[in-house]
Design a protein around this motif. Sequence first.
Motif, PDB file in Angstrom:
ATOM      1  N   HIS A  22      18.611  -8.250  28.451  1.00  0.00           N
ATOM      2  CA  HIS A  22      17.855  -6.900  27.967  1.00  0.00           C
ATOM      3  C   HIS A  22      16.843  -6.661  28.827  1.00  0.00           C
ATOM      4  CE1 HIS A  22      20.823  -7.586  24.419  1.00  0.00           C
ATOM      5  NE2 HIS A  22      19.937  -8.848  24.503  1.00  0.00           N
ATOM      6  N   ASN A  23      16.332  -5.458  29.130  1.00  0.00           N
ATOM      7  CA  ASN A  23      15.205  -5.069  29.501  1.00  0.00           C
ATOM      8  C   ASN A  23      13.945  -5.408  28.474  1.00  0.00           C
ATOM      9  OD1 ASN A  23      15.494  -4.388  32.385  1.00  0.00           O
ATOM     10  ND2 ASN A  23      16.046  -2.225  31.694  1.00  0.00           N
ATOM     11  N   GLY A  24      12.818  -5.797  28.788  1.00  0.00           N
ATOM     12  CA  GLY A  24      11.824  -6.291  27.829  1.00  0.00           C
ATOM     13  C   GLY A  24      11.211  -5.003  27.046  1.00  0.00           C
ATOM     14  N   SER A  25      10.949  -5.299  25.590  1.00  0.00           N
ATOM     15  CA  SER A  25      10.278  -4.344  24.930  1.00  0.00           C
ATOM     16  C   SER A  25       8.660  -4.564  24.783  1.00  0.00           C
ATOM     17  CB  SER A  25      10.787  -4.604  23.511  1.00  0.00           C
ATOM     18  OG  SER A  25      12.352  -4.402  23.191  1.00  0.00           O
ATOM     19  N   CYS A  26       8.255  -3.175  24.687  1.00  0.00           N
ATOM     20  CA  CYS A  26       6.712  -3.401  24.627  1.00  0.00           C
ATOM     21  C   CYS A  26       6.110  -3.994  23.566  1.00  0.00           C
ATOM     22  CB  CYS A  26       6.390  -1.930  24.944  1.00  0.00           C
ATOM     23  SG  CYS A  26       6.601  -1.049  23.563  1.00  0.00           S
ATOM     24  N   HIS A  27       6.676  -4.114  22.290  1.00  0.00           N
ATOM     25  CA  HIS A  27       6.184  -4.627  21.034  1.00  0.00           C
ATOM     26  C   HIS A  27       5.218  -4.051  20.554  1.00  0.00           C
ATOM     27  CE1 HIS A  27       9.235  -7.839  21.321  1.00  0.00           C
ATOM     28  NE2 HIS A  27       8.948  -8.222  22.718  1.00  0.00           N
ATOM     29  N   ASN A  28       4.841  -2.704  21.290  1.00  0.00           N
ATOM     30  CA  ASN A  28       3.715  -1.975  20.479  1.00  0.00           C
ATOM     31  C   ASN A  28       4.001  -1.199  18.985  1.00  0.00           C
ATOM     32  OD1 ASN A  28       1.650   0.211  20.086  1.00  0.00           O
ATOM     33  ND2 ASN A  28       1.113  -0.240  22.193  1.00  0.00           N
ATOM     34  N   ALA A  29       3.407  -1.509  18.171  1.00  0.00           N
ATOM     35  CA  ALA A  29       3.542  -0.794  16.692  1.00  0.00           C
ATOM     36  C   ALA A  29       3.763   0.639  16.726  1.00  0.00           C
ATOM     37  CB  ALA A  29       2.535  -1.362  15.657  1.00  0.00           C
ATOM     38  N   CYS A  30       3.333   1.484  17.830  1.00  0.00           N
ATOM     39  CA  CYS A  30       3.416   2.831  17.620  1.00  0.00           C
ATOM     40  C   CYS A  30       4.624   3.007  18.652  1.00  0.00           C
ATOM     41  CB  CYS A  30       2.121   3.286  18.409  1.00  0.00           C
ATOM     42  SG  CYS A  30       0.687   3.122  17.373  1.00  0.00           S
ATOM     43  N   CYS A  31       5.236   2.298  19.228  1.00  0.00           N
ATOM     44  CA  CYS A  31       6.362   2.735  20.116  1.00  0.00           C
ATOM     45  C   CYS A  31       7.576   3.049  19.076  1.00  0.00           C
ATOM     46  CB  CYS A  31       6.758   1.517  20.891  1.00  0.00           C
ATOM     47  SG  CYS A  31       8.278   1.842  21.954  1.00  0.00           S
ATOM     48  N   PRO A  32       8.159   4.446  19.347  1.00  0.00           N
ATOM     49  CA  PRO A  32       9.444   4.671  18.487  1.00  0.00           C
ATOM     50  C   PRO A  32      10.522   3.957  18.704  1.00  0.00           C
ATOM     51  CG  PRO A  32       8.825   6.188  20.370  1.00  0.00           C
ATOM     52  CD  PRO A  32       7.870   5.438  20.305  1.00  0.00           C
ATOM     53  N   CYS A  33      10.481   3.062  19.642  1.00  0.00           N
ATOM     54  CA  CYS A  33      11.580   2.153  19.910  1.00  0.00           C
ATOM     55  C   CYS A  33      11.630   0.856  19.177  1.00  0.00           C
ATOM     56  CB  CYS A  33      12.026   1.857  21.200  1.00  0.00           C
ATOM     57  SG  CYS A  33      13.232   0.707  21.537  1.00  0.00           S
ATOM     58  N   CYS A  34      10.186   0.243  19.524  1.00  0.00           N
ATOM     59  CA  CYS A  34      10.012  -1.237  19.017  1.00  0.00           C
ATOM     60  C   CYS A  34       9.674  -1.260  17.372  1.00  0.00           C
ATOM     61  CB  CYS A  34       8.833  -1.557  19.789  1.00  0.00           C
ATOM     62  SG  CYS A  34       9.428  -1.914  21.532  1.00  0.00           S
ATOM     63  N   GLY A  35       9.313   0.009  16.917  1.00  0.00           N
ATOM     64  CA  GLY A  35       8.893  -0.032  15.621  1.00  0.00           C
ATOM     65  C   GLY A  35      10.009  -0.359  14.773  1.00  0.00           C
ATOM     66  N   THR A  36      11.241  -0.376  15.067  1.00  0.00           N
ATOM     67  CA  THR A  36      12.419  -0.604  14.281  1.00  0.00           C
ATOM     68  C   THR A  36      12.424  -2.003  14.143  1.00  0.00           C
ATOM     69  OG1 THR A  36      13.595   1.604  15.039  1.00  0.00           O
ATOM     70  CG2 THR A  36      14.840  -0.017  14.147  1.00  0.00           C
ATOM     71  N   ALA A  37      12.355  -2.834  15.320  1.00  0.00           N
ATOM     72  CA  ALA A  37      12.394  -4.224  15.397  1.00  0.00           C
ATOM     73  C   ALA A  37      11.410  -4.747  14.301  1.00  0.00           C
ATOM     74  CB  ALA A  37      12.294  -4.709  16.693  1.00  0.00           C
ATOM     75  N   ALA A  38      10.170  -4.109  14.733  1.00  0.00           N
ATOM     76  CA  ALA A  38       8.938  -4.569  13.859  1.00  0.00           C
ATOM     77  C   ALA A  38       9.085  -4.507  12.109  1.00  0.00           C
ATOM     78  CB  ALA A  38       7.586  -4.004  14.174  1.00  0.00           C
ATOM     79  N   ARG A  39       9.627  -3.192  11.899  1.00  0.00           N
ATOM     80  CA  ARG A  39      10.196  -3.200  10.579  1.00  0.00           C
ATOM     81  C   ARG A  39      11.068  -3.836   9.844  1.00  0.00           C
ATOM     82  NH1 ARG A  39      14.609  -0.482   8.323  1.00  0.00           N
ATOM     83  NH2 ARG A  39      15.371   0.217  10.399  1.00  0.00           N
ATOM     84  N   LEU A  40      12.080  -4.219  10.618  1.00  0.00           N
ATOM     85  CA  LEU A  40      13.187  -5.395  10.158  1.00  0.00           C
ATOM     86  C   LEU A  40      12.559  -6.733  10.046  1.00  0.00           C
ATOM     87  CD1 LEU A  40      16.020  -4.147  12.339  1.00  0.00           C
ATOM     88  CD2 LEU A  40      15.866  -3.634   9.871  1.00  0.00           C
ATOM     89  N   LYS A  41      11.710  -6.990  11.080  1.00  0.00           N
ATOM     90  CA  LYS A  41      11.156  -8.246  10.921  1.00  0.00           C
ATOM     91  C   LYS A  41      10.198  -8.578   9.735  1.00  0.00           C
ATOM     92  CE  LYS A  41       8.479 -11.582  13.895  1.00  0.00           C
ATOM     93  NZ  LYS A  41       7.851 -11.889  15.099  1.00  0.00           N
ATOM     94  N   TRP A  42       9.491  -7.565   9.434  1.00  0.00           N
ATOM     95  CA  TRP A  42       8.420  -7.295   8.413  1.00  0.00           C
ATOM     96  C   TRP A  42       9.061  -7.508   7.168  1.00  0.00           C
ATOM     97  CZ3 TRP A  42       6.619  -4.868   4.362  1.00  0.00           C
ATOM     98  CH2 TRP A  42       5.274  -5.108   3.738  1.00  0.00           C
ATOM     99  N   THR A  43      10.012  -6.598   7.059  1.00  0.00           N
ATOM    100  CA  THR A  43      10.807  -6.565   5.527  1.00  0.00           C
ATOM    101  C   THR A  43      11.494  -7.783   5.287  1.00  0.00           C
ATOM    102  OG1 THR A  43      12.727  -5.320   6.710  1.00  0.00           O
ATOM    103  CG2 THR A  43      10.880  -4.080   5.623  1.00  0.00           C
ATOM    104  N   GLN A  44      12.093  -8.294   6.242  1.00  0.00           N
ATOM    105  CA  GLN A  44      12.789  -9.695   6.026  1.00  0.00           C
ATOM    106  C   GLN A  44      11.673 -10.757   5.722  1.00  0.00           C
ATOM    107  OE1 GLN A  44      14.984 -10.655   9.628  1.00  0.00           O
ATOM    108  NE2 GLN A  44      16.634  -9.149   9.378  1.00  0.00           N
ATOM    109  N   LYS A  45      10.634 -10.763   5.969  1.00  0.00           N
ATOM    110  CA  LYS A  45       9.722 -11.596   5.641  1.00  0.00           C
ATOM    111  C   LYS A  45       9.090 -11.303   4.276  1.00  0.00           C
ATOM    112  CE  LYS A  45       5.115 -13.645   7.091  1.00  0.00           C
ATOM    113  NZ  LYS A  45       4.166 -13.281   8.165  1.00  0.00           N
ATOM    114  N   GLN A  46       9.166 -10.067   3.924  1.00  0.00           N
ATOM    115  CA  GLN A  46       8.552  -9.665   2.383  1.00  0.00           C
ATOM    116  C   GLN A  46       9.776 -10.241   1.376  1.00  0.00           C
ATOM    117  OE1 GLN A  46       5.513  -8.972   2.449  1.00  0.00           O
ATOM    118  NE2 GLN A  46       5.794  -9.241   4.815  1.00  0.00           N
ATOM    119  N   GLN A  47      10.978 -10.606   1.728  1.00  0.00           N
ATOM    120  CA  GLN A  47      11.890 -10.764   0.740  1.00  0.00           C
ATOM    121  C   GLN A  47      11.527 -11.722  -0.341  1.00  0.00           C
ATOM    122  OE1 GLN A  47      15.795 -11.364   2.246  1.00  0.00           O
ATOM    123  NE2 GLN A  47      15.781  -9.371   3.219  1.00  0.00           N
ATOM    124  N   GLU A  48      10.880 -12.580   0.077  1.00  0.00           N
ATOM    125  CA  GLU A  48      10.258 -13.908  -0.486  1.00  0.00           C
ATOM    126  C   GLU A  48       9.298 -13.351  -1.620  1.00  0.00           C
ATOM    127  OE1 GLU A  48       7.931 -16.992   1.259  1.00  0.00           O
ATOM    128  OE2 GLU A  48       8.396 -15.718   3.075  1.00  0.00           O
TER     129      GLU A  48
END
Length: 405
Positions: free
Chosen positions: A63-89
């Motif tokens: 894949h072409n690399g992502s910018c991983h910027n929290a304000c990016c309308p694309c990368c925000g989805t990945a950040a959301r999934l990663k954060w919510t998975q971490k909060q399950q505990e």
Amino acid sequence: MAENNTTFFFREIISDQIENGNLVLDQLSYKNAKVLKDIRECHTEQKGIAMSFCPHCGHTEYHNGSCHNACCPCCGTAARLKWTQKQQEYVLDAEYFHIVFTIPSELNILCLYDPEFMYNCLFDSVGQTLLDFSANPKYLGGMPGFYCALHTWGQKLDLHPHIHVVFCAGALSDSGEWVTPKKTTRDGKTFLFPVKELAAHFKNEFMSRLKEHFSSDDTFDKSKLNEAIQESDKKQWNVEIRESTGDPSHVIDYLGRYVNRVAITESRIVSYENGIVKFKYKDYRDNNEIKTMELTGQEFLRRFMMHIPPRYFNTKRGYGFLSSGRKGSLIPKLKELIKESKRQSDKVITITDVNPPKENPLIHFLSKVFPKQSIGRCKKCGSEMEYVSSWECLRLFGVPRTVFT
């Protein structure tokens, strides 16, 4: 290699405005310029090449690399999934409420003038209000736990600062006991807090901080300040306690939906033609009907940049026993204190294979070297794909970094 067009419209809008001379990145603040630059380069070769692999069958994708910027309308989805998975505990087997705190539109001018103070003030006022009400023995009588997430936008990308709260309907008392709300509504549902009293307390907390801060600010127009304060004082402030849930999976959904979010997603943009952006929005005043709105590319980006938070500003915060300094030690103790009324059996999905594939040395090596980062399901066997970032690929395969710059 197929190009990922997830941020196609945004890239086109930004590039078009730069070419037309309507947007000069050097004239923007560092944060705004970086966000637009990252979005423009997101999922392009300029951000490198990442890969994902399936440790089960050996299927590999690039894949072409992502910018991983929290304000990016694309990368925000990945950040959301990663954060919510971490909060399950940290999710307890308890009821959770969704609360929304909103400030009057008359204060928007102050949010534009000093956003960092105004948004910190909003967090502090909401946090103190909920801590005060929770400490009251009439309601909970202990230390609560809740997450706050700042949203500054409305559906039309206008300025509409408000905070979403995911509130655990329980508290840790001074004696070390788990306490729950003491009242119920007429239909037998849990009663958390009185909304009007909550809103009045929130208003007093916010306005006292606001007046103290701007009384010593000689750079802002005092007449505009007094007008904003007077108009806001006249209004009844809006606090809404929405539906509750006792299902932990729904709590995670709440966290993902409200805690990690950007002003507008790519899916809402319908088209960009002749310098006009057409996007969808939900009209809450018309039975939530989905409508479309048209803005020039320049106006669209101006509105979008209003919702880029100040540099180093944290837009999601935990309080009480869910604060970063407490949850690690308190959550395990709270789980022991809470008597679970419902026990839901965990569904374990296993994937069987009559003829398992032969072990791939490269896949075995990747699994050992890189930490497991899920990136979705494998298209061939359905197992979880694992992710290797762009720079890890460079280190692994020895590709010169200059190739992607």
